[in-house]
Design a protein around this motif. Structure first.
Motif, PDB file in Angstrom:
ATOM      1  N   ASN A 204       0.837  -1.191   0.000  1.00  0.00           N
ATOM      2  CA  ASN A 204       0.000   0.000   0.000  1.00  0.00           C
ATOM      3  C   ASN A 204       0.874   1.243   0.000  1.00  0.00           C
ATOM      4  O   ASN A 204       1.984   1.221   0.542  1.00  0.00           O
TER       5      ASN A 204
ATOM      6  N   PHE B  22      -7.518  -1.408   6.958  1.00  0.00           N
ATOM      7  CA  PHE B  22      -8.127  -2.605   6.363  1.00  0.00           C
ATOM      8  C   PHE B  22      -7.141  -3.755   6.280  1.00  0.00           C
ATOM      9  O   PHE B  22      -7.557  -4.908   6.124  1.00  0.00           O
ATOM     10  N   GLU B  23      -5.841  -3.490   6.396  1.00  0.00           N
ATOM     11  CA  GLU B  23      -4.892  -4.605   6.384  1.00  0.00           C
ATOM     12  C   GLU B  23      -4.962  -5.414   7.678  1.00  0.00           C
ATOM     13  O   GLU B  23      -4.689  -6.608   7.679  1.00  0.00           O
TER      14      GLU B  23
ATOM     15  N   ARG C 181      -8.472 -12.272   9.021  1.00  0.00           N
ATOM     16  CA  ARG C 181      -9.079 -13.307   8.169  1.00  0.00           C
ATOM     17  C   ARG C 181      -8.043 -14.356   7.781  1.00  0.00           C
ATOM     18  O   ARG C 181      -8.333 -15.551   7.739  1.00  0.00           O
TER      19      ARG C 181
END
Lengths: 243, 243
Positions: free
Chosen positions: A219, A229-230, A236
């Motif tokens: 990014n 968001f990382e 996840r």
């Protein structure tokens, strides 16, 4: 393991303890004692086991994934005594950089020096924590960037209990050989404009991992600008491989 | 818009139609006619609007995100007539490659040639589809790799309705200037061992995007080996920016 504190808040139990000379924090979901995945968090340089980023990651891994999370203090950080050897080296390195030495190489040498202590320390912490009824001997994951990557690469390479690793903000200068020994899935975070880690060094570390499954997430922005968001993505990733 | 088919199955309505000379497929959730986000899917070279990968992405975007999805046939593909000009060029390019020309550059020239037709065609498809009651004028996204990236970069650069784009498996040889005009969030998929797109060309295209938010996801393997978890990630990316 010498327990120094045991509290609970918002559904999360926090235990502070010392294994040999290593202070560490353990977070687990409140509730029945079952075997669960365990994630070891390696903190950044100048930080410690309860800095805000570690606490935020630990909270989400516990509440969203049901994992146990453990974070040790690196020597010279947090509740540990000052390391005169490290301080002398830091001053000497500043002089070498002023004289034209490559900063990335000196940093990599420093990480390799510290890792000779942290690899066995973290293995002892895993041993101790996995003997607890509310953790048990489940699959282990690792999450660490910057210093946590410099120390994490040799740790993940050495420790067969680790099944998946989040690494990043580090380069290949000193650790390419150890990276090549890593075969578990890796999610690697790279900042495109990192002022501390040259882009080519970060790409070379990603290249060096021996893992069949490895993902590079890059990014824009500097060393401290990892997008929020990382963190979602790494949760996840760990849930997919440990859950 | 000339409708040629209108069917429904498993909660998904599929309409096949032609806008001017462009055949396309539209998928929407069964149910009330409301304005919803619309994703345009650009297919790969030699493929078409209903190849399995397009159908799989469309199904998930409709059922998991509630989006409308439209996929046009590129000239010379699917239900469109053979393009003698493209075929002559392909043969000439093979001869130039045999004589030592750079394949990536020839491919980029070919994509630029095709994009001069597809950009206005896709804009006309958006116009037509957004006039439908069950689509409406909501935010638009784009998803395309390989040929879908070569045509997608100029489309996303030209079309202000597009708010977020998934691109990948393409390089910067011909499209760096158009990539620089893209300012919407981009998720860019790169295969680390891509036999068609040199790694440096892919990294250069990521570098070229003008977007403040852009993420590179790189994975080991060749041009056709995109991991399944990257589709999951692109769905979350589009849901985050269009939802």
């Amino acid at each position: 393991m010498r327990l120094t504190s045991d509290t609970s808040s918002d559904g999360i139990r926090e235990q502070l303890f010392v294994v040999d000379d290593t202070p560490a924090a353990l977070w687990t979901p409140d509730g029945p004692a079952v075997t669960r995945p365990l994630v070891l968090l390696g903190h950044g340089g100048g930080e410690h086991k309860k800095e805000p980023g570690i606490l935020a990651r630990a909270r989400r891994l516990v509440t969203e994934c049901g994992f146990a999370v453990v974070a040790p203090d690196v020597p010279g950080h947090g509740d540990r005594p000052v390391q005169e050897e490290y301080n002398r080296l830091a001053i000497a390195n500043q002089e070498r950089i002023a004289a034209g030495a490559e900063p990335g190489l000196l940093l990599a040498e420093f990480h390799a020096l510290v890792a000779r202590r942290t690899v066995p320390e973290w293995q002892a912490v895993l041993d101790a924590v996995q003997r607890l009824d509310h953790v048990g001997a489940g699959p282990v994951g690792y999450w660490g960037v910057s210093l946590g990557c410099g120390l994490g690469v040799p740790f993940v390479a050495a420790e067969p209990r680790v099944r998946a690793a989040v690494l990043g903000l580090g380069g290949a200068l000193a650790s390419a050989a150890e990276a090549a020994r890593i075969t578990v899935p890796v999610e690697f975070l790279l900042q495109w404009d990192d002022e501390r880690v040259p882009r080519e060094a970060g790409l070379a570390l990603f290249e060096a991992f021996g893992s069949a499954e490895k993902t590079l997430h890059a990014n824009p922005g500097g060393h401290g600008d990892l997008p929020a968001f990382e963190l979602d993505s790494t949760l996840r990733f760990l849930a997919r491989h440990l859950g």
